[in-house]
Motif scaffolding. Structure first.
Motif, PDB file in Angstrom:
ATOM      1  N   MET A   1      46.002  27.741  45.943  1.00 42.41           N
ATOM      2  CA  MET A   1      46.390  29.071  46.404  1.00 42.41           C
ATOM      3  C   MET A   1      47.488  29.653  45.518  1.00 42.41           C
ATOM      4  O   MET A   1      47.488  30.840  45.257  1.00 42.41           O
ATOM      5  N   GLU A   2      48.410  28.782  45.081  1.00 44.90           N
ATOM      6  CA  GLU A   2      49.511  29.258  44.246  1.00 44.90           C
ATOM      7  C   GLU A   2      48.997  29.825  42.916  1.00 44.90           C
ATOM      8  O   GLU A   2      49.397  30.924  42.510  1.00 44.90           O
ATOM      9  N   LEU A   3      48.097  29.103  42.265  1.00 46.06           N
ATOM     10  CA  LEU A   3      47.555  29.585  40.988  1.00 46.06           C
ATOM     11  C   LEU A   3      46.790  30.887  41.182  1.00 46.06           C
ATOM     12  O   LEU A   3      46.940  31.820  40.386  1.00 46.06           O
ATOM     13  N   LEU A   4      46.009  30.969  42.235  1.00 46.16           N
ATOM     14  CA  LEU A   4      45.280  32.206  42.518  1.00 46.16           C
ATOM     15  C   LEU A   4      46.256  33.374  42.656  1.00 46.16           C
ATOM     16  O   LEU A   4      46.021  34.459  42.111  1.00 46.16           O
ATOM     17  N   GLY A   5      47.341  33.160  43.364  1.00 44.38           N
ATOM     18  CA  GLY A   5      48.339  34.214  43.523  1.00 44.38           C
ATOM     19  C   GLY A   5      48.935  34.655  42.195  1.00 44.38           C
ATOM     20  O   GLY A   5      49.065  35.850  41.928  1.00 44.38           O
ATOM     21  N   TRP A   6      49.266  33.691  41.344  1.00 40.05           N
ATOM     22  CA  TRP A   6      49.842  34.064  40.056  1.00 40.05           C
ATOM     23  C   TRP A   6      48.830  34.798  39.174  1.00 40.05           C
ATOM     24  O   TRP A   6      49.194  35.726  38.440  1.00 40.05           O
ATOM     25  N   VAL A   7      47.578  34.400  39.246  1.00 41.04           N
ATOM     26  CA  VAL A   7      46.533  35.100  38.474  1.00 41.04           C
ATOM     27  C   VAL A   7      46.428  36.552  38.932  1.00 41.04           C
ATOM     28  O   VAL A   7      46.400  37.479  38.112  1.00 41.04           O
ATOM     29  N   VAL A   8      46.402  36.760  40.227  1.00 41.18           N
ATOM     30  CA  VAL A   8      46.302  38.123  40.767  1.00 41.18           C
ATOM     31  C   VAL A   8      47.540  38.933  40.383  1.00 41.18           C
ATOM     32  O   VAL A   8      47.431  40.084  39.960  1.00 41.18           O
ATOM     33  N   ALA A   9      48.710  38.328  40.516  1.00 43.68           N
ATOM     34  CA  ALA A   9      49.953  39.029  40.166  1.00 43.68           C
ATOM     35  C   ALA A   9      49.951  39.448  38.704  1.00 43.68           C
ATOM     36  O   ALA A   9      50.340  40.569  38.365  1.00 43.68           O
ATOM     37  N   SER A  10      49.524  38.580  37.841  1.00 45.61           N
ATOM     38  CA  SER A  10      49.524  38.879  36.405  1.00 45.61           C
ATOM     39  C   SER A  10      48.436  39.881  36.025  1.00 45.61           C
ATOM     40  O   SER A  10      48.687  40.829  35.294  1.00 45.61           O
ATOM     41  N   ALA A  11      47.249  39.680  36.539  1.00 44.47           N
ATOM     42  CA  ALA A  11      46.102  40.490  36.103  1.00 44.47           C
ATOM     43  C   ALA A  11      46.119  41.913  36.635  1.00 44.47           C
ATOM     44  O   ALA A  11      45.538  42.801  36.004  1.00 44.47           O
ATOM     45  N   PHE A  12      46.780  42.156  37.764  1.00 42.27           N
ATOM     46  CA  PHE A  12      46.741  43.494  38.347  1.00 42.27           C
ATOM     47  C   PHE A  12      48.063  44.245  38.244  1.00 42.27           C
ATOM     48  O   PHE A  12      48.205  45.313  38.831  1.00 42.27           O
ATOM     49  N   ALA A  13      49.003  43.701  37.486  1.00 46.84           N
ATOM     50  CA  ALA A  13      50.191  44.482  37.126  1.00 46.84           C
ATOM     51  C   ALA A  13      49.792  45.387  35.958  1.00 46.84           C
ATOM     52  O   ALA A  13      48.833  45.075  35.232  1.00 46.84           O
ATOM     53  N   PRO A  14      50.479  46.503  35.768  1.00 50.88           N
ATOM     54  CA  PRO A  14      50.131  47.355  34.617  1.00 50.88           C
ATOM     55  C   PRO A  14      50.180  46.541  33.325  1.00 50.88           C
ATOM     56  O   PRO A  14      51.159  45.849  33.056  1.00 50.88           O
ATOM     57  N   PRO A  15      49.121  46.591  32.527  1.00 51.43           N
ATOM     58  CA  PRO A  15      49.059  45.733  31.327  1.00 51.43           C
ATOM     59  C   PRO A  15      49.984  46.235  30.215  1.00 51.43           C
ATOM     60  O   PRO A  15      49.937  47.391  29.830  1.00 51.43           O
ATOM     61  N   GLY A  16      50.782  45.327  29.729  1.00 49.98           N
ATOM     62  CA  GLY A  16      51.671  45.616  28.613  1.00 49.98           C
ATOM     63  C   GLY A  16      51.378  44.667  27.469  1.00 49.98           C
ATOM     64  O   GLY A  16      50.417  43.889  27.501  1.00 49.98           O
ATOM     65  N   GLU A  17      52.233  44.722  26.469  1.00 48.52           N
ATOM     66  CA  GLU A  17      52.043  43.896  25.269  1.00 48.52           C
ATOM     67  C   GLU A  17      52.024  42.405  25.611  1.00 48.52           C
ATOM     68  O   GLU A  17      51.187  41.657  25.084  1.00 48.52           O
ATOM     69  N   ALA A  18      52.916  41.947  26.476  1.00 53.45           N
ATOM     70  CA  ALA A  18      52.971  40.518  26.812  1.00 53.45           C
ATOM     71  C   ALA A  18      51.675  40.064  27.485  1.00 53.45           C
ATOM     72  O   ALA A  18      51.150  38.995  27.164  1.00 53.45           O
ATOM     73  N   GLU A  29      42.106  33.305  31.031  1.00 51.38           N
ATOM     74  CA  GLU A  29      40.791  32.664  31.130  1.00 51.38           C
ATOM     75  C   GLU A  29      40.925  31.183  31.504  1.00 51.38           C
ATOM     76  O   GLU A  29      40.113  30.665  32.271  1.00 51.38           O
ATOM     77  N   GLU A  30      41.948  30.515  30.984  1.00 53.79           N
ATOM     78  CA  GLU A  30      42.174  29.114  31.355  1.00 53.79           C
ATOM     79  C   GLU A  30      42.480  29.000  32.853  1.00 53.79           C
ATOM     80  O   GLU A  30      41.971  28.111  33.535  1.00 53.79           O
ATOM     81  N   ALA A  31      43.326  29.901  33.349  1.00 53.48           N
ATOM     82  CA  ALA A  31      43.681  29.865  34.772  1.00 53.48           C
ATOM     83  C   ALA A  31      42.452  30.160  35.637  1.00 53.48           C
ATOM     84  O   ALA A  31      42.220  29.477  36.639  1.00 53.48           O
ATOM     85  N   LEU A  32      41.679  31.161  35.247  1.00 51.11           N
ATOM     86  CA  LEU A  32      40.458  31.459  36.000  1.00 51.11           C
ATOM     87  C   LEU A  32      39.492  30.279  35.943  1.00 51.11           C
ATOM     88  O   LEU A  32      38.851  29.938  36.938  1.00 51.11           O
ATOM     89  N   GLY A  33      39.391  29.660  34.789  1.00 50.87           N
ATOM     90  CA  GLY A  33      38.525  28.491  34.645  1.00 50.87           C
ATOM     91  C   GLY A  33      38.964  27.354  35.547  1.00 50.87           C
ATOM     92  O   GLY A  33      38.130  26.660  36.137  1.00 50.87           O
ATOM     93  N   GLU A  34      40.281  27.178  35.669  1.00 53.15           N
ATOM     94  CA  GLU A  34      40.791  26.134  36.568  1.00 53.15           C
ATOM     95  C   GLU A  34      40.450  26.454  38.025  1.00 53.15           C
ATOM     96  O   GLU A  34      40.080  25.576  38.797  1.00 53.15           O
ATOM     97  N   LEU A  35      40.565  27.722  38.381  1.00 55.25           N
ATOM     98  CA  LEU A  35      40.232  28.120  39.746  1.00 55.25           C
ATOM     99  C   LEU A  35      38.754  27.926  40.059  1.00 55.25           C
ATOM    100  O   LEU A  35      38.379  27.548  41.164  1.00 55.25           O
ATOM    101  N   LEU A  36      37.913  28.197  39.076  1.00 56.16           N
ATOM    102  CA  LEU A  36      36.469  28.169  39.311  1.00 56.16           C
ATOM    103  C   LEU A  36      35.831  26.836  38.951  1.00 56.16           C
ATOM    104  O   LEU A  36      34.665  26.593  39.288  1.00 56.16           O
ATOM    105  N   GLY A  37      36.554  26.008  38.233  1.00 59.78           N
ATOM    106  CA  GLY A  37      36.003  24.723  37.841  1.00 59.78           C
ATOM    107  C   GLY A  37      34.966  24.815  36.739  1.00 59.78           C
ATOM    108  O   GLY A  37      34.090  23.959  36.624  1.00 59.78           O
ATOM    109  N   ARG A  38      35.072  25.851  35.939  1.00 56.87           N
ATOM    110  CA  ARG A  38      34.154  26.026  34.812  1.00 56.87           C
ATOM    111  C   ARG A  38      34.785  26.974  33.801  1.00 56.87           C
ATOM    112  O   ARG A  38      35.769  27.657  34.097  1.00 56.87           O
TER     113      ARG A  38
END
Length: 173
Positions: A1-18, A29-38
């Protein structure tokens, strides 16, 4: 659940250079892959196109934002409605406060993701409640719209992976 939260927080904040640099490094993609197991692959549009898509989808558009990022709004159809009040109470119950530097509403999907990540280790019941009552309904409501309106394909693919991850996380206690 923690990783899912961080992915959502990062991906849906306004995108900047970082964020764009992390996207180029494959961190998301690595984090999403960990969540999905592929292994997963996301489109990598130029930063300017990603920012324009984010604005069009989640902030402002002449026809209205395609997918307003407010999770309580997605439930009630109004800002500051009963779902918003319940979310604020849940944040308070979990000991969370909105920082003064945050320039948006607490029910913004990025804020919700961060709250889920912070609550998961110490209040998994509240993190799960946020997932089931706010994140999942928001994704269900706006995923089809984003799939149709996203000119980059990035957010469309992201929401597809997120929906898949949510189905897996619903069975967590």
């Amino acid at each position: 659940m923690e990783l899912l939260g961080w992915v959502v927080a990062s991906a849906f904040a306004p995108p900047g250079e970082a964020f764009w640099q992390e996207l180029e490094l494959g961190t998301l993609e690595e984090a999403l892959g960990e969540l999905l197991g592929r292994k997963v692959a996301l489109p990598h549009p130029p930063l300017e196109e990603l920012q324009a898509a984010y604005t069009r989808l989640f902030v402002n558009h002449p026809a209205g934002a395609a997918a307003p990022p407010y999770t309580a709004y997605a439930r009630d159809g109004v800002l500051f409605g009963p779902s918003y009040q319940a979310l604020v109470r849940a944040f308070q119950e979990g000991g969370l406060e909105v920082q003064e530097t945050w320039r948006d509403l607490p029910d913004h999907v990025a804020s919700l993701g961060e709250a889920m990540a912070l609550l998961a280790p110490r209040r998994p019941d509240l993190a799960r409640w946020l997932l089931l009552n706010y994140l999942e309904p928001w994704v269900a409501r706006y995923r089809p719209v984003v799939a149709q309106e996203d000119p980059t394909g990035f957010y469309s693919a992201l929401m597809g992976f997120l929906e898949e991850a949510l189905h897996g996380k619903k069975n967590l206690s």
